[in-house]
Design an enzyme around this catalytic site. Sequence first.
Site, PDB file in Angstrom:
ATOM      1  N   GLU A  91       0.832  -1.216   0.000  1.00 46.62           N
ATOM      2  CA  GLU A  91       0.000   0.000   0.000  1.00 46.62           C
ATOM      3  C   GLU A  91       0.862   1.261   0.000  1.00 46.62           C
ATOM      4  O   GLU A  91       1.754   1.404   0.852  1.00 46.62           O
ATOM      5  CB  GLU A  91      -0.907  -0.016   1.239  1.00 46.62           C
ATOM      6  CG  GLU A  91      -1.875   1.139   1.277  1.00 46.62           C
ATOM      7  CD  GLU A  91      -2.817   1.085   2.486  1.00 46.62           C
ATOM      8  OE1 GLU A  91      -3.159  -0.021   2.947  1.00 46.62           O
ATOM      9  OE2 GLU A  91      -3.191   2.168   2.956  1.00 46.62           O
ATOM     10  N   LYS A 270      -7.102  -1.280  11.672  1.00 44.13           N
ATOM     11  CA  LYS A 270      -6.442  -1.702  10.422  1.00 44.13           C
ATOM     12  C   LYS A 270      -5.228  -0.810  10.180  1.00 44.13           C
ATOM     13  O   LYS A 270      -4.166  -1.262   9.756  1.00 44.13           O
ATOM     14  CB  LYS A 270      -7.441  -1.621   9.260  1.00 44.13           C
ATOM     15  CG  LYS A 270      -6.929  -2.135   7.934  1.00 44.13           C
ATOM     16  CD  LYS A 270      -6.246  -1.065   7.095  1.00 44.13           C
ATOM     17  CE  LYS A 270      -5.811  -1.624   5.752  1.00 44.13           C
ATOM     18  NZ  LYS A 270      -5.020  -0.679   4.963  1.00 44.13           N
ATOM     19  N   ASP A 286       4.485 -14.598  11.400  1.00 44.21           N
ATOM     20  CA  ASP A 286       3.155 -15.071  10.999  1.00 44.21           C
ATOM     21  C   ASP A 286       2.150 -13.922  11.113  1.00 44.21           C
ATOM     22  O   ASP A 286       1.608 -13.651  12.194  1.00 44.21           O
ATOM     23  CB  ASP A 286       2.770 -16.247  11.905  1.00 44.21           C
ATOM     24  CG  ASP A 286       1.445 -16.881  11.521  1.00 44.21           C
ATOM     25  OD1 ASP A 286       0.643 -16.215  10.837  1.00 44.21           O
ATOM     26  OD2 ASP A 286       1.213 -18.035  11.913  1.00 44.21           O
ATOM     27  N   HIS A 388      -2.362   9.975  -0.490  1.00 46.56           N
ATOM     28  CA  HIS A 388      -2.586   8.786  -1.322  1.00 46.56           C
ATOM     29  C   HIS A 388      -2.526   9.131  -2.808  1.00 46.56           C
ATOM     30  O   HIS A 388      -1.978   8.383  -3.603  1.00 46.56           O
ATOM     31  CB  HIS A 388      -3.955   8.171  -1.002  1.00 46.56           C
ATOM     32  CG  HIS A 388      -3.914   7.318   0.217  1.00 46.56           C
ATOM     33  ND1 HIS A 388      -4.910   6.426   0.543  1.00 46.56           N
ATOM     34  CD2 HIS A 388      -2.995   7.216   1.198  1.00 46.56           C
ATOM     35  CE1 HIS A 388      -4.587   5.815   1.671  1.00 46.56           C
ATOM     36  NE2 HIS A 388      -3.440   6.285   2.085  1.00 46.56           N
TER      37      HIS A 388
HETATM   38  C1  MEV Z   1      -5.393   3.070   5.451  1.00 45.06           C
HETATM   39  O1  MEV Z   1      -4.661   1.945   5.090  1.00 45.06           O
HETATM   40  C2  MEV Z   1      -5.468   3.194   6.964  1.00 45.06           C
HETATM   41  C3  MEV Z   1      -6.403   4.266   7.481  1.00 45.06           C
HETATM   42  O2  MEV Z   1      -7.704   4.106   6.927  1.00 45.06           O
HETATM   43  C4  MEV Z   1      -6.438   4.104   8.978  1.00 45.06           C
HETATM   44  C5  MEV Z   1      -7.475   4.958   9.676  1.00 45.06           C
HETATM   45  O3  MEV Z   1      -8.524   5.280   9.065  1.00 45.06           O
HETATM   46  O4  MEV Z   1      -7.263   5.249  10.862  1.00 45.06           O
HETATM   47  C6  MEV Z   1      -5.923   5.648   7.081  1.00 45.06           C
END
Ligand code: MEV
Length: 436
Positions: A91, A270, A286, A388
């Site tokens: 990413e 995430k 892992d 991004h």
């Molecule tokens: C993107 O990979 C991760 C985010 O969405 C985490 C978040 O929203 O806190 C930017």
Amino acid sequence: MADTAFSLNDEAIELPHNFRKLSARRKRDVLAEILDLSDDERFSSLASEDLLDLADVMVESAVGVMPVPLGIASGIRIDNRVYNIPMAVEEPSVVAAATYAGRLVSRGGGFHTSTTGQVMTAQVAIDGYQPGADARIREAERDLHAELVEILGPMTRRGGGYRGIDVSVNPESGLLVVYLHVDTRDAMGANIINTAAEALRAPLERLTGGTVLMAILTNAAPRRRARSSFAIPVDRLSRGPYDGETMAQRIVRANEFADTDPLRAVTHNKGVMNGITSLALATGNDTRAIEAAAHAHAASDGRYRALTEYRVDGDHLVGSLEIPLAVGTVGGAVGFHPVTSFALKVLFLDGDVEPSADRLSRVAVSLGLAQNLAALMALVSEGIQKGHMRQHARRLAWKAGARDEELQELARRVWDNGTFNIQTAQELLHALRADG
Ligand code: MEV
């Protein structure tokens, strides 16, 4: 060609029935033929002949490798040492974001960590046991330990080994569950603890009169937690239209949003795992086990919550993260795959720091916290799309066919133009080439 014949039917292309038994190279030839692979597709998944051989001993039916970019988040101060942290991730922006927030925290004092040690737990579930079985297990703990002395010998000599047994009856399933705790030192420890748990099957069946349903580690790793925290002066956080104090308050609110709203918490966590999983992958750990443990921990009070905590304390923003982290610096794929040895060398470049599992978990949890801080800072100020889209412009420039200096220039023009699609990138490339 009899051994590689393949058949077509209306539904799908079938692999030859003996595909599994072909050598890795032959498998690739068959796939290249069936799938009409371009040279790029064929060679980029091979990377090198050596890696194909390695893949072949690492998994069954290997046909290639999947190269993922390896980046380094550099200059991150953890427990008063500066680390360069390898990250394997597909990413865009993840490495840059970790570096940005990691350095911001580093300049404000750095991350401070603690761990609970490297104790892994296995479960042996027993069915059909006789009354009083749990008490008999407790009484026989010395004998059960004795059964494990040989298996755990090497681990014990390294300062780890047996750390006790617990027993409980699950009221819902009625299963009697024995918990075996083993300090696995610098190994993630799945092999050793599973071997030890399986060695208890027969003795436990004799003791309880029951039947063992299964014996397996728990990836929840409840006794292998790592924690990181930082406290930075709020005036370092100012960004865009927001002064540092406002940013700090907005970060605290953002964490509260995640902590009280499971839909937001999933994305928030995430983002934390963007850092941790990238380091885990780079070092051959892992990643699935680590993710499973982290998300289970996020739901440990019955509701899925933010893994992080933030508060404003005087003129400082205080952030922290605590998660179970079963990582190793030896064993499994770690050190076996040459990229993982390289990654560990980068991480432990400073010869004064022991390349231990304990250290790796301290770095990983700090990286997760840095990653989260970066995401929150962007989200509560200009948003994340800006960063991004810069990366996206580079990918579009690449896809349009630009390379090297031309790629930098085209990415800049795509960014300035503001229309992010391949057609525009191609038109801009034509214009760029016409400009000479
Ligand atoms: C993107 O990979 C991760 C985010 O969405 C985490 C978040 O929203 O806190 C930017």
